[in-house]
Design an enzyme around this catalytic site. Sequence first.
Site, PDB file in Angstrom:
ATOM      1  N   LYS A   1       1.033  -0.576  -0.024  1.00  0.00           N
ATOM      2  CA  LYS A   1       0.245  -0.111   0.267  1.00  0.00           C
ATOM      3  C   LYS A   1       0.826   0.908  -0.022  1.00  0.00           C
ATOM      4  O   LYS A   1       0.304   2.381  -0.987  1.00  0.00           O
ATOM      5  CB  LYS A   1      -0.869  -0.125   0.849  1.00  0.00           C
ATOM      6  CG  LYS A   1      -2.040  -0.617   0.747  1.00  0.00           C
ATOM      7  CD  LYS A   1      -2.979  -0.888   2.075  1.00  0.00           C
ATOM      8  CE  LYS A   1      -4.304  -1.679   2.035  1.00  0.00           C
ATOM      9  NZ  LYS A   1      -5.110  -1.206   3.304  1.00  0.00           N
TER      10      LYS A   1
ATOM     11  N   ASP B   1     -10.822   3.548   1.385  1.00  0.00           N
ATOM     12  CA  ASP B   1     -11.232   3.069   2.658  1.00  0.00           C
ATOM     13  C   ASP B   1     -12.254   4.293   3.560  1.00  0.00           C
ATOM     14  O   ASP B   1     -13.072   4.036   4.077  1.00  0.00           O
ATOM     15  CB  ASP B   1     -10.281   2.589   3.602  1.00  0.00           C
ATOM     16  CG  ASP B   1      -9.395   1.305   3.077  1.00  0.00           C
ATOM     17  OD1 ASP B   1     -10.012   0.551   2.512  1.00  0.00           O
ATOM     18  OD2 ASP B   1      -8.513   1.116   3.757  1.00  0.00           O
TER      19      ASP B   1
END
Length: 281
Positions: free
Chosen positions: A64, A100
């Site tokens: 990520k 997210d």
Amino acid sequence: MIFTGLVGHPVKHSLSPWIHGHFFKKSGLKGNYQLFDISPKDFHASIDILKEDLIGFNVTLPYKQKIISKIDELDQSAEKSGAVNTVVKRGNRWIGYNTDGIGYVRSLEKEYPEVFSNQDINVLMIGAGGAARGIFYALLQNGIQNIDLTNRSLERAEQLAQDFSSNSKIYSLQDVLGQIPQYDLIIQTTSVGMDPNHEEKIFSLPPLREGVIVSDIVYRPLNTKFLLEAKRKGANLHKGHTMLLYQALYAFEIWTGKKLMVEGIEKELKTKLKGNDYVNR
Ligand code: ATR
């Protein structure tokens, strides 16, 4: 044909192919979503190849942050959370997003719209990692300002508050217990309680304020120990599978421009996860 997928290591337990398969079917678009398990030594060469073949993809652990060196631009969501979980090709440029936080906020808004009509609510965030950062940013973007923090490492929580110029109060995992009754929304963002460690919880909850919403972003199991205790103490629950769904939905929107309704899929996802829930075993 719209080619997408997930890059990570490992990725085999991901629910994303199932979720995006539903989205493609529902949207009427022709597309597919594949898993790409890439070992660290092959990372750079493999991403270069995927960038030739795909219009966009999701990124999970352990890449990520590493993916940032392979793209051209970061959306605010990725810049503020310090992590990218979705990339898309626009013209000749690759742009990184983090879906997210927005996914969390949309899932909460769907279930508890009143949270966003009273911006004075008091929020407690448990955790100060990447997920907490993404959610913190998205809550601020949606006008929610009173967000206090508790984390195992106090320095990390202090850094988070400083990075967002927030005057959050910061508590240790012990000291926060006396403060719990003042919060209207409690968000558990750590991995504590996730399978296979489903017997664990971040702490035991003291009495809660009436009407409190308790949220856990862990979705395996669907009913974490933390949520089960919150329910016994009278809380309204917000479960992790809805964030999983809405962060995927936002990624799908970024790739295709299509906004979908997900009620039917949410029920199916819940049933799928319930099959693995230790409470039901
Ligand atoms: P993510 O991107 O999923 O948020 P992360 O950035 O590694 O992952 O953050 C993990 C969060 O879970 C942190 O808040 C971490 O606390 P520390 O900052 O003190 O490390 C928290 N966490 C993980 N395991 C924990 C445990 N066993 N007890 C308490 N907190 C834990």
